[in-house]
Motif scaffolding. Structure first.
Motif, PDB file in Angstrom:
ATOM      1  N   VAL C 103       0.844  -1.201   0.000  1.00  0.00           N
ATOM      2  CA  VAL C 103       0.000   0.000   0.000  1.00  0.00           C
ATOM      3  C   VAL C 103       0.882   1.255   0.000  1.00  0.00           C
ATOM      4  O   VAL C 103       0.517   2.289  -0.569  1.00  0.00           O
ATOM      5  N   ILE C 104       2.067   1.140   0.592  1.00  0.00           N
ATOM      6  CA  ILE C 104       2.983   2.284   0.579  1.00  0.00           C
ATOM      7  C   ILE C 104       3.571   2.480  -0.817  1.00  0.00           C
ATOM      8  O   ILE C 104       3.715   3.603  -1.301  1.00  0.00           O
ATOM      9  N   TYR C 105       3.901   1.367  -1.468  1.00  0.00           N
ATOM     10  CA  TYR C 105       4.339   1.488  -2.864  1.00  0.00           C
ATOM     11  C   TYR C 105       3.268   2.164  -3.709  1.00  0.00           C
ATOM     12  O   TYR C 105       3.559   3.032  -4.537  1.00  0.00           O
ATOM     13  N   GLY C 106       2.021   1.762  -3.471  1.00  0.00           N
ATOM     14  CA  GLY C 106       0.915   2.376  -4.207  1.00  0.00           C
ATOM     15  C   GLY C 106       0.831   3.868  -3.915  1.00  0.00           C
ATOM     16  O   GLY C 106       0.687   4.685  -4.831  1.00  0.00           O
ATOM     17  N   ALA C 137       8.113  -3.569 -10.804  1.00  0.00           N
ATOM     18  CA  ALA C 137       9.527  -3.915 -10.997  1.00  0.00           C
ATOM     19  C   ALA C 137      10.295  -3.711  -9.703  1.00  0.00           C
ATOM     20  O   ALA C 137      11.053  -4.587  -9.274  1.00  0.00           O
ATOM     21  N   VAL C 138      10.073  -2.564  -9.061  1.00  0.00           N
ATOM     22  CA  VAL C 138      10.780  -2.291  -7.805  1.00  0.00           C
ATOM     23  C   VAL C 138      10.415  -3.344  -6.755  1.00  0.00           C
ATOM     24  O   VAL C 138      11.247  -3.781  -5.976  1.00  0.00           O
ATOM     25  N   MET C 139       9.145  -3.783  -6.771  1.00  0.00           N
ATOM     26  CA  MET C 139       8.720  -4.763  -5.780  1.00  0.00           C
ATOM     27  C   MET C 139       9.248  -6.169  -6.074  1.00  0.00           C
ATOM     28  O   MET C 139       9.342  -7.005  -5.180  1.00  0.00           O
ATOM     29  N   THR C 140       9.568  -6.437  -7.334  1.00  0.00           N
ATOM     30  CA  THR C 140      10.014  -7.778  -7.720  1.00  0.00           C
ATOM     31  C   THR C 140      11.528  -7.938  -7.596  1.00  0.00           C
ATOM     32  O   THR C 140      12.014  -9.046  -7.384  1.00  0.00           O
ATOM     33  N   VAL C 141      12.248  -6.831  -7.785  1.00  0.00           N
ATOM     34  CA  VAL C 141      13.713  -6.917  -7.760  1.00  0.00           C
ATOM     35  C   VAL C 141      14.257  -7.657  -6.528  1.00  0.00           C
ATOM     36  O   VAL C 141      15.088  -8.552  -6.677  1.00  0.00           O
TER      37      VAL C 141
END
Lengths: 250, 277, 280
Positions: C103-106, C137-141
């Motif tokens: 939710v913070i990424y969002g 992408a940032v979340m998958t790295v």
């Protein structure tokens, strides 16, 4: 003829002073054995000759090693070319997870020394030199792990020979092998000395006596004694050497 | 010196992505910390009805405590079974695969399942209890894996010493293995909490509502949570960012501190295993 | 204790059972059209998931195009180039990146990334597939870095020494020895990254624009898309229990469940194969 000239070599791993002022001249086309109890720095001395020590974090080296009159610790030295000229065989056979053929071809490809038909010729020549060709010629594309321990070690020797080195370093090459495989490797080492300068590390006194022309005895990072094998074994100058040879410690 | 040039190219090319990753992390952190000015300490203890965050913070804590209470013991027992008692057979392999699949299951699926199973089938309704069970499902694989690792690091010689003195297997596990593995187990629980503390999708339709009057009085009442409120306020209510910055910041600090402590402890104990020296 | 261990299997099975049960009505009503239908419209009571499946695959593909090179390169750099003393620190920071709630990424995506995408490409709104891909992408790295990193670190030191002693450069050693040896683990990390990205809900929902149509042309990353996960999260609140809409949402859940199960199982097999081969 002197091939390798080691002068005042000191090596540290972090705070640990492993080699202390070692000075030693190694003859061409002969087998020189470095022996001593475990932890005396003999592997470190060997790995100084092809600068493999510096692949370990926290290693520091001072002093000089001259090969054919050129200091290999000089800044202008190409360390990769140095390692091509100075082949190495490790304690535990370490074939790469590739086929038998690819293992021997690896160095040739890295140094772009051959391809196609010539590559196959070089591979065959090296395998013959390592006395392995007859055993593997029909299964060159099989995984190197399908070989026995002794065969794997000879494959590693073939791999080192393929890139046309001048010096071969052997780091306790038989310690993981059974007596028969050991005997084959020892015979091979004698043959190699006709063409190459061979330096072998061993903690096995009998092995040093069997294969070497010269022997160096290292204790606690210091060179204690160095000379022709026959002389050192029959008439050691240093009391420590004598006690080591008679099996009092080691 | 072709070798040296290619070596430098190698360093340069490979270093850039690492720097990008770190830069993104720092960027996100700095954005959130820039909102620290909007956060007043007294708001933390002020009721939501008066513009504070109190019920959200305590609600989140309730959810985490309950989920840990469920997933912690179950996860530890499962790990003990898998490492100490199970034989390496087909069943163990299937359990292993199930744990991996559970770990990789999207939280929205866990939420959907939680809704049909816990809320409706078990009749818990949208409630704190349903939230506990749903979040526990997400924590479970992390606790199992972490505990397994911790137990495997306990040297066999310790266990053999106890067994040779005539201790039973369970006595050995209880008095030797578990105490030695305790720091690792605690670490895995902390990382499990970090994983679910900011979770939104799983509690979206199982546990949370936007506003409650005070704190839930029983586990069967719905609850407020930081992540849920942040999400709904932005997506459904379209509130301006300044008004939710405070929630985002509190949530970020909460999750990051659990994760940071967990990671730091893990590194510390991996390095400082006294018997590994 | 055995029961505790079995709970994972039991719940995985119950998940499949209950989600399938609730989704049955939609699957029976639409048959294969549920998967291949082009229209997802609550007002028409028509539920064809194709645009949503496409939307999910599109943002994930975009994310992986960024995350795979970034993640694998980072893993190699951290494990092979960085000095040992820095390794733990950098790995920990990347792991912290993974622990930031979606939710913070969002929130960051809506607030800072979307406006920038909008202004760079001259769009009226920045909540489009591209933004969603970047956030994903940032979340998958971190997933890719940690799993690839583990396999790279597991490549035996002896292999690397063999290559180095033959005069290979560090780069040649990595390219010809480390990467081929760690290949299946790296592939597994990509699969797991795919699994994590396709299941991501909240962050994607907040930045993808949420329009249930296949973009024209289909590779247009500047148009809004709706993903499987986002639809479930957005519509569950309003769908009345027992309606076709409600069932259709569980149908989407079932599709997602099956995709994840396949991807995770493949990754599992790859990891095990990698371990077996390294074992010699």
């Amino acid at each position: 003829m002197a091939k390798v000239d080691i002068r005042k070599l000191n090596v540290w791993f972090k705070e640990n002073h492993v080699l202390k002022d070692v000075t030693l001249t190694i003859k061409e086309n002969a087998v020189t054995a470095i022996m001593g109890p475990s932890g005396c720095g003999k592997s470190t001395l060997l790995r100084a000759i092809n600068r493999m020590n510096e692949t370990i974090d926290g290693c520091r080296t001072t002093g000089e090693i001259y090969i054919d009159g050129q200091n290999i610790y000089d800044g202008s030295i190409d360390v990769y070319e140095l390692r091509r000229r100075v082949g190495m065989v490790f304690q535990k056979p370490n074939p790469l997870p590739k086929s038998i053929f690819e293992n021997v071809a690896f160095g040739l490809k890295i140094h772009k020394m051959a391809d196609g038909q010539k590559l196959a010729e070089f591979v065959e020549k090296s395998l013959k030199e390592a006395a392995l060709w007859e055993e593997v010629k029909d299964r060159l594309n099989e995984s190197a792990f399908s070989l026995s321990g002794g065969q794997q070690q000879r494959l590693c020797i073939a791999r080192a020979l393929a890139v046309n080195p001048e010096i071969i370093l052997l780091d306790e090459p038989c310690s993981a092998l059974d007596p028969i495989a050991t005997q084959k490797i020892e015979t091979l080492i004698r043959e190699l000395a006709e063409k190459y300068t061979v330096i072998i590390v061993t903690h096995n006194v009998q092995q040093a006596a069997r294969v070497s022309d010269y022997v160096a005895f290292l204790y606690l990072g210091k060179l204690i004694e160095y000379g022709p094998t026959k002389r050192v074994f029959e008439n050691p100058e240093n009391e420590l050497t004598e006690r080591y040879l008679t099996g009092e410690f080691g | 010196m072709a070798g040296k040039i290619s070596e430098k190219v190698f360093f340069a090319i490979l270093g850039v992505p690492t720097i990008i990753c770190l830069a993104v992390f720092l960027w996100i952190t700095s954005i959130l910390l820039s909102g620290i000015g909007t956060l007043r300490l007294d708001l933390l203890t002020t009721s939501v009805l008066k513009g504070g965050f109190f019920e959200m913070i305590v609600g989140t804590a309730y959810l985490l405590l309950g989920a840990t209470g469920v997933a912690g013991p179950i996860g530890v027992f499962a790990a003990i079974y898998l490492t100490e008692y199970a034989r390496h057979g087909r069943l163990t392999r299937i359990i292993d695969q199930a744990i991996n699949n559970l770990a990789g299951m999207p939280s929205i699926i866990i939420g959907l399942f939680g809704y049909t199973f816990f809320c409706r089938q078990l009749g818990l309704g949208i409630s704190l209890a349903a939230g506990w069970l749903t979040l526990a499902l997400m924590m479970l694989p992390i606790v199992i894996r972490g505990t397994e690792e911790a137990i495997k690091m306990v040297p066999n010689t310790f266990k053999e010493a106890a067994l040779a003195l005539g201790a039973s297997k369970w006595e050995t596990t209880k008095s030797i293995t578990l105490p030695s593995a305790a720091p690792g187990i605690i670490t895995s629980v902390l990382l499990g909490i970090a994983r679910v503390a900011g979770e939104t999708a799983a509690i979206l339709f199982t546990a949370c509502v936007l506003v409650t009057r005070g704190l839930p009085k029983s586990p069967f009442e719905p609850v407020m949570a930081l992540a849920f409120n942040l999400f709904v306020k932005i997506v459904a209510l379209g509130e301006p960012p300044e008004k939710v910055f405070g929630i985002a910041l509190i949530l970020f600090l909460l999750v990051i501190s659990f994760a940071a402590v967990g990671i730091a402890l893990r590194i510390y104990y991996r390095r400082k295993q006294p018997w590994l020296r | 204790m055995l029961l505790c261990a079995l709970l994972s299997i039991i719940f995985l099975f119950l998940m499949l059972l209950f989600i399938a049960r609730e989704g049955m009505q939609a699957l029976l009503t639409f048959g294969m059209d549920f998967v291949t239908g082009h229209v997802w419209d609550t007002n028409l009571n028509l539920y064809g998931a194709l645009p949503l499946i496409y939307g999910s695959l599109m943002v994930v593909a975009g994310a992986l195009m960024v995350a795979v090179p970034l993640g694998v390169a980072t893993a190699i750099f951290v494990e092979e180039v960085l000095p040992f003393s820095l390794r733990d620190l950098i790995k920990s920071l990347i792991e912290l990146l993974a622990s930031i709630p979606s939710v913070i990424y969002g929130f960051i995506g809506v607030l800072f990334l979307a406006p920038r995408v909008a202004s760079i490409f001259g769009l009226s709104s920045g909540t489009v597939a591209l933004t969603a891909s970047l956030v994903l992408a940032v979340m998958t790295v971190p997933t890719i870095v940690s799993i690839s990193g583990e396999t790279i670190a597991a490549v035996p030191k002896e292999y690397k020494e063999a290559a180095l002693a033959l005069g290979a450069t560090k780069w040649q050693t990595v390219k010809d020895v480390v990467i081929p040896t760690a290949k299946s683990g790296i592939l597994a990390s990509v699969m797991l990254g795919f699994g994590r990205a396709i299941g991501e809900t909240v962050a994607v929902l907040m930045v993808a624009g949420n329009v249930a149509m296949i973009p024209t042309p289909p590779w247009n990353f500047l148009s809004p898309v709706y993903t499987l996960t986002a639809v479930i999260a957005m519509q569950m609140g309003e769908a009345a229990i027992g309606t076709l809409e409600y069932s259709a949402l569980f149908g989407l859940g079932l599709i997602l469940f099956i995709i994840t199960l396949i991807v995770n199982s493949l990754a599992d097999i790859l990891v095990k194969r990698g371990v077996k081969r390294l074992g010699g």
